[in-house]
Design a protein around this motif. Sequence first.
Motif, short mmCIF file in Angstrom:
data_model
loop_
_atom_site.label_atom_id
_atom_site.label_comp_id
_atom_site.label_asym_id
_atom_site.label_seq_id
_atom_site.Cartn_x
_atom_site.Cartn_y
_atom_site.Cartn_z
N THR A 79 31.50 43.35 49.53
CA THR A 79 31.44 44.79 49.28
C THR A 79 32.53 45.25 48.30
OG1 THR A 79 30.57 45.03 51.49
CG2 THR A 79 31.33 47.03 50.45
N HIS A 80 33.71 44.62 48.38
CA HIS A 80 34.81 45.03 47.49
C HIS A 80 34.42 44.89 46.01
CE1 HIS A 80 35.12 40.72 48.22
NE2 HIS A 80 35.77 40.62 47.08
N LEU A 81 33.63 43.85 45.70
CA LEU A 81 33.20 43.65 44.31
C LEU A 81 32.27 44.78 43.86
CD1 LEU A 81 32.23 39.88 44.18
CD2 LEU A 81 34.07 41.00 42.94
N TYR A 82 31.37 45.18 44.77
CA TYR A 82 30.42 46.23 44.42
C TYR A 82 31.15 47.59 44.27
CZ TYR A 82 27.67 42.51 46.56
OH TYR A 82 27.17 41.28 46.91
N GLU A 83 32.13 47.81 45.16
CA GLU A 83 32.93 49.05 45.08
C GLU A 83 33.61 49.12 43.71
OE1 GLU A 83 33.61 51.23 47.64
OE2 GLU A 83 33.33 50.18 49.54
N HIS A 84 34.19 48.00 43.32
CA HIS A 84 34.93 47.98 42.05
C HIS A 84 33.97 48.23 40.88
CE1 HIS A 84 37.67 47.04 38.86
NE2 HIS A 84 36.77 46.18 38.39
N ALA A 85 32.84 47.52 40.88
CA ALA A 85 31.89 47.67 39.77
C ALA A 85 31.40 49.12 39.68
CB ALA A 85 30.70 46.72 39.97
N LEU A 86 31.16 49.72 40.86
CA LEU A 86 30.67 51.10 40.87
C LEU A 86 31.72 52.04 40.26
CD1 LEU A 86 28.28 52.84 41.77
CD2 LEU A 86 29.43 53.14 43.97
N VAL A 183 25.78 42.69 39.90
CA VAL A 183 27.22 42.44 40.02
C VAL A 183 27.45 40.98 40.40
CG1 VAL A 183 29.31 43.06 41.32
CG2 VAL A 183 27.67 44.84 40.65
N ASP A 184 26.68 40.50 41.35
CA ASP A 184 26.86 39.11 41.82
C ASP A 184 26.53 38.10 40.73
OD1 ASP A 184 27.79 39.43 44.40
OD2 ASP A 184 25.79 39.75 45.20
N ASP A 185 25.40 38.28 40.06
CA ASP A 185 25.04 37.29 39.04
C ASP A 185 26.13 37.21 37.98
OD1 ASP A 185 22.70 36.41 40.24
OD2 ASP A 185 21.43 37.86 39.23
N ALA A 186 26.64 38.37 37.56
CA ALA A 186 27.69 38.37 36.53
C ALA A 186 28.96 37.71 37.08
CB ALA A 186 27.98 39.80 36.09
N ALA A 211 23.96 45.85 31.07
CA ALA A 211 24.52 46.40 29.82
C ALA A 211 25.52 47.51 30.13
CB ALA A 211 23.39 46.92 28.93
N GLN A 212 25.23 48.35 31.13
CA GLN A 212 26.18 49.43 31.48
C GLN A 212 27.48 48.86 32.03
OE1 GLN A 212 24.92 52.23 30.30
NE2 GLN A 212 23.12 50.90 30.04
N LEU A 213 27.36 47.73 32.73
CA LEU A 213 28.56 47.11 33.31
C LEU A 213 29.29 46.23 32.29
CD1 LEU A 213 27.09 46.08 36.81
CD2 LEU A 213 28.83 47.83 36.40
N GLY A 214 28.68 46.11 31.10
CA GLY A 214 29.32 45.32 30.05
C GLY A 214 29.23 43.82 30.28
N VAL A 215 28.17 43.40 30.96
CA VAL A 215 27.99 41.95 31.21
C VAL A 215 26.63 41.54 30.63
CG1 VAL A 215 29.44 41.94 33.27
CG2 VAL A 215 26.97 42.30 33.52
N PRO A 216 26.49 40.26 30.23
CA PRO A 216 25.21 39.85 29.65
C PRO A 216 24.11 39.79 30.71
CG PRO A 216 26.78 38.01 29.71
CD PRO A 216 27.50 39.20 30.26
N ALA A 217 22.89 40.10 30.31
CA ALA A 217 21.75 39.94 31.23
C ALA A 217 21.36 38.46 31.23
CB ALA A 217 20.59 40.80 30.77
#
Length: 314
Positions: A79-86, A183-186, A211-217
């Motif tokens: 969850t901490h990773l998702y909180e940060h990405a959000l 978030v996880d895949d990136a 793209a919004q998170l600045g990571v490649p699809a």
Amino acid sequence: MFGRFAPTPSSDFHIGNLRTALVAWLAARSSGRGFLVRIEDLDLLRLPDADAIIADQLGDLNDLGLVHDQPVVRQSERTHLYEHALSTISDLVYECFCSRKEVAQATRAPHGTTPRYPGTCRDLSPAEKRRLRHERQPCLRINAASASVSVTDLACGPYTGQVDDFVVRRSDGVFAYNFAVVVDDADQGVDQVVRGDDLLESSPRQAWLAAQLGVPAPVYLHVPLVLAPDGARLAKRDQTISLTRLRQAGITTQQVLSRLARSLSLAPDSELVDLDTLVERFDPARLPRDPWLTDPLLWAAQDINPNTDIPQDE
Ligand code: GLU
């Protein structure tokens, strides 16, 4: 980089899940990638038997030889990773107070597709939000401005979809699948996503969010589902075609693997194959594009008469 298989621990694997897992493993191995397994257990309250089911699922993958290269992760522990990405895209996110029913009523989604949110709460005034917060707990949606996004699927070719303001965090605080998966895949270095083709429709949303998170699809490969002859999806009741049940019926793991390989046009009728052979033969562009129709009752019959051969459906 990695490919991955990301099951939800809602029930033991049936033959369709095993088939997708096999394709995910073959796609990773044949392209020189590592292979990861991620457990998608975001909503633990709705997955009461998760621990036991995860143990069985991992046991099945192991029996089939679909070895993973990193420790298995569980979304419920991230969850901490998702909180940060959000927090990095908070300017795109807004509170939505609509109930599921209201969203369904406001849209006329064709049967079986996800209703497209019409943006009802996108421009609520601060006063309206304050009032509504007393009535309901909001979910969080992301403003996608109806972006049209194309992805390339290794088997289906180009696929374009319009992205609606999809939910990123539910009103009960649980992160939404479409958010966590990106978030996880990136985070895990996954650049190849293999899964059932019921999720093809979600891939433009996920590519847009990346793209919004600045990571490649990632690149995608959506595998046609396994269906019963009447077109119905395999469900919990089709646990009759689980690896454990088949083994109890005297069917070997290699027979199951060979039957799956045949359904993927990777082996002729009678050949007993191993994974090394399948890695050499694997070519995503040559996978069948239609669902595999197989009769759960035929497979179930193995329980009654283990001496019959593994079911052939064509
Ligand atoms: N957890 C999903 C499932 O079990 C798969 C999601 C994905 O691979 O992106 O169907």
